[in-house]
Design a protein around this motif. Structure first.
Motif, PDB file in Angstrom:
ATOM      1  N   LEU A 173     -25.913 -43.003  30.396  1.00  0.00           N
ATOM      2  CA  LEU A 173     -25.007 -43.952  29.746  1.00  0.00           C
ATOM      3  C   LEU A 173     -24.149 -43.272  28.666  1.00  0.00           C
ATOM      4  CD1 LEU A 173     -24.866 -46.866  30.553  1.00  0.00           C
ATOM      5  CD2 LEU A 173     -26.511 -47.435  28.776  1.00  0.00           C
ATOM      6  N   ASN A 174     -24.780 -42.497  27.817  1.00  0.00           N
ATOM      7  CA  ASN A 174     -24.016 -41.857  26.727  1.00  0.00           C
ATOM      8  C   ASN A 174     -23.125 -40.724  27.230  1.00  0.00           C
ATOM      9  OD1 ASN A 174     -24.966 -43.632  24.843  1.00  0.00           O
ATOM     10  ND2 ASN A 174     -26.717 -42.362  24.264  1.00  0.00           N
ATOM     11  N   THR A 175     -23.519 -40.114  28.341  1.00  0.00           N
ATOM     12  CA  THR A 175     -22.660 -39.092  28.949  1.00  0.00           C
ATOM     13  C   THR A 175     -21.396 -39.767  29.476  1.00  0.00           C
ATOM     14  OG1 THR A 175     -24.629 -37.836  29.537  1.00  0.00           O
ATOM     15  CG2 THR A 175     -22.613 -37.234  30.680  1.00  0.00           C
ATOM     16  N   CYS A 176     -21.573 -40.901  30.120  1.00  0.00           N
ATOM     17  CA  CYS A 176     -20.407 -41.640  30.642  1.00  0.00           C
ATOM     18  C   CYS A 176     -19.538 -42.137  29.489  1.00  0.00           C
ATOM     19  CB  CYS A 176     -20.861 -42.821  31.510  1.00  0.00           C
ATOM     20  SG  CYS A 176     -21.558 -42.277  33.079  1.00  0.00           S
ATOM     21  N   LYS A 177     -20.164 -42.593  28.418  1.00  0.00           N
ATOM     22  CA  LYS A 177     -19.380 -43.073  27.260  1.00  0.00           C
ATOM     23  C   LYS A 177     -18.566 -41.933  26.662  1.00  0.00           C
ATOM     24  CE  LYS A 177     -22.002 -47.131  26.035  1.00  0.00           C
ATOM     25  NZ  LYS A 177     -23.303 -47.505  25.465  1.00  0.00           N
ATOM     26  N   ALA A 178     -19.168 -40.756  26.560  1.00  0.00           N
ATOM     27  CA  ALA A 178     -18.454 -39.594  26.012  1.00  0.00           C
ATOM     28  C   ALA A 178     -17.256 -39.255  26.902  1.00  0.00           C
ATOM     29  CB  ALA A 178     -19.400 -38.398  25.908  1.00  0.00           C
ATOM     30  N   LEU A 179     -17.437 -39.391  28.217  1.00  0.00           N
ATOM     31  CA  LEU A 179     -16.328 -39.103  29.136  1.00  0.00           C
ATOM     32  C   LEU A 179     -15.208 -40.128  29.000  1.00  0.00           C
ATOM     33  CD1 LEU A 179     -18.250 -37.939  32.321  1.00  0.00           C
ATOM     34  CD2 LEU A 179     -16.672 -36.572  30.933  1.00  0.00           C
TER      35      LEU A 179
ATOM     36  N   SER B  91      -5.579 -35.952  37.789  1.00  0.00           N
ATOM     37  CA  SER B  91      -5.223 -36.561  36.498  1.00  0.00           C
ATOM     38  C   SER B  91      -6.051 -37.822  36.240  1.00  0.00           C
ATOM     39  CB  SER B  91      -3.735 -36.895  36.461  1.00  0.00           C
ATOM     40  OG  SER B  91      -3.427 -37.713  37.572  1.00  0.00           O
ATOM     41  N   LYS B  92      -6.469 -38.508  37.307  1.00  0.00           N
ATOM     42  CA  LYS B  92      -7.263 -39.726  37.133  1.00  0.00           C
ATOM     43  C   LYS B  92      -8.631 -39.535  37.763  1.00  0.00           C
ATOM     44  CE  LYS B  92      -4.783 -43.864  37.090  1.00  0.00           C
ATOM     45  NZ  LYS B  92      -4.176 -44.917  37.906  1.00  0.00           N
ATOM     46  N   ILE B  93      -9.666 -39.808  36.986  1.00  0.00           N
ATOM     47  CA  ILE B  93     -11.036 -39.677  37.499  1.00  0.00           C
ATOM     48  C   ILE B  93     -11.787 -40.957  37.145  1.00  0.00           C
ATOM     49  CG2 ILE B  93     -13.231 -38.421  37.283  1.00  0.00           C
ATOM     50  CD1 ILE B  93     -11.503 -35.888  36.687  1.00  0.00           C
ATOM     51  N   HIS B  94     -12.480 -41.498  38.120  1.00  0.00           N
ATOM     52  CA  HIS B  94     -13.231 -42.745  37.912  1.00  0.00           C
ATOM     53  C   HIS B  94     -14.685 -42.541  38.322  1.00  0.00           C
ATOM     54  CE1 HIS B  94     -14.367 -46.970  39.458  1.00  0.00           C
ATOM     55  NE2 HIS B  94     -14.313 -47.068  38.150  1.00  0.00           N
ATOM     56  N   ILE B  95     -15.591 -43.069  37.494  1.00  0.00           N
ATOM     57  CA  ILE B  95     -17.035 -42.982  37.770  1.00  0.00           C
ATOM     58  C   ILE B  95     -17.589 -44.401  37.819  1.00  0.00           C
ATOM     59  CG2 ILE B  95     -19.261 -42.258  36.798  1.00  0.00           C
ATOM     60  CD1 ILE B  95     -17.903 -39.944  35.443  1.00  0.00           C
ATOM     61  N   ILE B  96     -18.527 -44.632  38.716  1.00  0.00           N
ATOM     62  CA  ILE B  96     -19.220 -45.934  38.733  1.00  0.00           C
ATOM     63  C   ILE B  96     -20.684 -45.701  38.358  1.00  0.00           C
ATOM     64  CG2 ILE B  96     -19.880 -47.962  40.088  1.00  0.00           C
ATOM     65  CD1 ILE B  96     -17.519 -47.316  41.969  1.00  0.00           C
ATOM     66  N   THR B  97     -21.156 -46.488  37.400  1.00  0.00           N
ATOM     67  CA  THR B  97     -22.560 -46.408  37.005  1.00  0.00           C
ATOM     68  C   THR B  97     -23.056 -47.835  36.793  1.00  0.00           C
ATOM     69  OG1 THR B  97     -24.102 -45.323  35.504  1.00  0.00           O
ATOM     70  CG2 THR B  97     -22.046 -46.067  34.509  1.00  0.00           C
ATOM     71  N   SER B  98     -24.240 -47.985  36.204  1.00  0.00           N
ATOM     72  CA  SER B  98     -24.727 -49.347  35.925  1.00  0.00           C
ATOM     73  C   SER B  98     -24.955 -49.464  34.419  1.00  0.00           C
ATOM     74  CB  SER B  98     -26.039 -49.608  36.673  1.00  0.00           C
ATOM     75  OG  SER B  98     -27.129 -49.061  35.961  1.00  0.00           O
ATOM     76  N   ASN B  99     -25.084 -50.712  33.959  1.00  0.00           N
ATOM     77  CA  ASN B  99     -25.275 -50.878  32.510  1.00  0.00           C
ATOM     78  C   ASN B  99     -26.748 -50.826  32.104  1.00  0.00           C
ATOM     79  OD1 ASN B  99     -26.079 -53.307  33.483  1.00  0.00           O
ATOM     80  ND2 ASN B  99     -24.700 -54.578  32.257  1.00  0.00           N
ATOM     81  N   ILE B 100     -27.624 -50.394  33.016  1.00  0.00           N
ATOM     82  CA  ILE B 100     -29.042 -50.262  32.635  1.00  0.00           C
ATOM     83  C   ILE B 100     -29.523 -48.808  32.745  1.00  0.00           C
ATOM     84  CG2 ILE B 100     -29.629 -52.657  33.225  1.00  0.00           C
ATOM     85  CD1 ILE B 100     -31.093 -51.393  35.734  1.00  0.00           C
ATOM     86  N   GLU B 101     -28.594 -47.886  32.819  1.00  0.00           N
ATOM     87  CA  GLU B 101     -28.983 -46.466  32.944  1.00  0.00           C
ATOM     88  C   GLU B 101     -29.689 -45.983  31.680  1.00  0.00           C
ATOM     89  OE1 GLU B 101     -28.354 -44.499  35.828  1.00  0.00           O
ATOM     90  OE2 GLU B 101     -27.832 -46.470  36.598  1.00  0.00           O
ATOM     91  N   HIS B 102     -30.412 -44.897  31.823  1.00  0.00           N
ATOM     92  CA  HIS B 102     -31.025 -44.228  30.676  1.00  0.00           C
ATOM     93  C   HIS B 102     -29.895 -43.670  29.798  1.00  0.00           C
ATOM     94  CE1 HIS B 102     -33.093 -40.965  28.522  1.00  0.00           C
ATOM     95  NE2 HIS B 102     -34.166 -41.720  28.648  1.00  0.00           N
ATOM     96  N   PRO B 103     -30.114 -43.561  28.476  1.00  0.00           N
ATOM     97  CA  PRO B 103     -29.059 -43.012  27.612  1.00  0.00           C
ATOM     98  C   PRO B 103     -28.530 -41.648  28.074  1.00  0.00           C
ATOM     99  CG  PRO B 103     -30.831 -43.911  26.283  1.00  0.00           C
ATOM    100  CD  PRO B 103     -31.284 -44.021  27.708  1.00  0.00           C
ATOM    101  N   ALA B 104     -29.340 -40.877  28.778  1.00  0.00           N
ATOM    102  CA  ALA B 104     -28.869 -39.559  29.254  1.00  0.00           C
ATOM    103  C   ALA B 104     -27.672 -39.718  30.181  1.00  0.00           C
ATOM    104  CB  ALA B 104     -30.000 -38.825  29.967  1.00  0.00           C
TER     105      ALA B 104
END
Ligand code: PLP
Length: 403
Positions: free
Chosen positions: A106-112, A91-104
């Protein structure tokens, strides 16, 4: 004179790559799933290409999924992992990324995030580096994926992916990295680096556009996103782009250490030459950076102006990343490293290739210097900002902003 210094956006396809690809359009054009001799021959070629690719990164052939490029590889990796865990009833899913990723990424994470997935966007320091301590501190009991790029496409900073891999492994979290910019420039051994998923693209390495790959470690929890035939181990259905894949593998095999050494030498010559221009600075890490990237900020001028003037002189560069250069939004990467607006707007990314020559570099330094001087002379000062006058190297007086 034509000088192409936008190899971070795309590269010229190597003539030997084109030569290798041609027979697969007009002679060996079989569908790799067909049972006749042309199909069998295409399948053989594909199997061989997959083997060569896998050996290059120390993987097994069945861990290589050919895709349409870096964007698709990033999407399959990130969305595929989330889909798997959702289907497991998490039920809970967490992802860690950075704020300088390529839009491919960054935007995938934002959509999630819009779909209820929790995402932590790690910040970076002024060199563009994430902090391993912050990464460890961000881990939650339900963190399923760490996705942090290998080399940044705008400023060239290299992240400590070996250490990130160790942290991921220790905490039993999957690790994905986008190696679109670093592939063939830095050795990648997926076993040594504890990587579970890694994205690649052909057109950044003198291969064709529209071809990429994703390494998926055996047993990694990734659910397919699209449905069709059973191609690519059911992770990416659709008739394989045999000619493109052959071209990709050929491009990979054509990369040489001596080309990297040459790029480093010319990149440093470019950086040294451009930093002689007053009020210029190098963006990104000084040493932990891609062999072909020089991102230079020129204060008090607009990057778009520099780019257009350089283009008129035959020199191709980009402002920020190619993907965002058509918008006047300041680059998210340059913002993340803490640059002020007026500095961000004067940033130019120069990206070299093995075809770049000393003559190209010297021509570029000469013209950038001239253009900056000219643009600063005519630069309009923004309202409400105090300014002063300073003397430049050539004793030409210019107005500049003051803090
Ligand atoms: N990731 C990075 C770091 C990139 O630089 C790029 C392209 O600029 C991509 C992903 C997207 O790759 P492709 O153009 O093959 O979709």
């Amino acid at each position: 004179m034509k000088v192409y210094l936008d190899n971070g956006a795309t590269t010229m396809v190597d003539k030997d790559v084109v030569k290798t690809m041609i027979p697969y359009f007009t002679q060996e054009y079989g569908n790799a799933s067909s049972l006749h001799y042309l199909g069998i021959s295409a399948q053989k070629v594909l199997t061989d290409a997959r083997k060569r690719f896998s050996e290059y990164i120390n993987a097994f052939p069945e861990e290589i999924i050919f895709t349409s490029g870096g964007t698709e590889s990033d999407n399959i990796a990130i969305l595929g992992v989330v889909k798997y865990f959702r289907l497991q009833g998490e039920s809970k899913i967490h992802i860690i990324t950075s704020n300088i990723e390529h839009p491919a990424v960054l935007n995938t994470c934002k959509a999630l995030e819009d779909e209820g997935v929790e995402v932590t966007y790690l910040g970076v320091d002024s060199d563009g580096m994430i902090s391993l301590k912050e990464l460890e501190a961000a881990i939650k009991p339900y963190t399923k994926l760490i996705t942090i790029m290998h080399a940044n496409n705008e400023i060239g900073t290299l992240q400590p992916i070996k250490e990130i891999g160790e942290i991921a492994k220790k905490n039993k979290i999957l690790f994905h990295t986008d190696a679109v910019q670093s592939f063939t420039k830095i050795k990648i051994d997926v076993k040594e680096l504890n990587i579970d998923l890694i994205s690649f693209s052909a057109h950044k390495i003198h291969g064709p556009k529209g071809v990429g790959a994703l390494f998926v470690r055996k047993g990694t929890s990734v659910k397919q996103l699209t449905y069709g035939g059973s191609h690519e181990y059911k992770k990416r259905p659709g008739t394989e782009n045999v000619s493109g894949i052959i071209g990709f593998v050929k491009a990979m095999e054509l990369s040489r250490q001596e080309d990297i050494d040459k790029m480093v030498m010319l990149r440093d010559r470019l950086i040294d030459g451009l930093l002689k221009i007053p009020h210029s600075n190098l963006n990104g890490h000084k040493t932990q950076r891609l062999c072909n990237n020089a991102n230079i900020g020129f204060a008090f001028v607009e990057g778009e102006g520099i780019l257009m003037h350089l283009s008129d002189r035959g020199i191709c560069v980009s402002t920020g990343s190619a993907c965002s250069s058509k918008s006047l939004e300041p680059s998210h990467v340059l913002k993340a490293i803490g640059l002020r607006h007026e500095v961000i707007h004067g940033a130019i990314r120069f990206t070299l290739s093995r075809y770049t020559t000393k003559k190209d570099i010297d021509y570029t330094i000469k013209h950038v210097s001239k253009i900056i001087k000219k643009l600063r002379k005519f630069s309009t000062l923004k309202e409400g900002v105090k300014y002063d006058t300073v003397e430049y190297e050539d004793h030409h007086e210019h107005e500049i902003y003051q803090e």
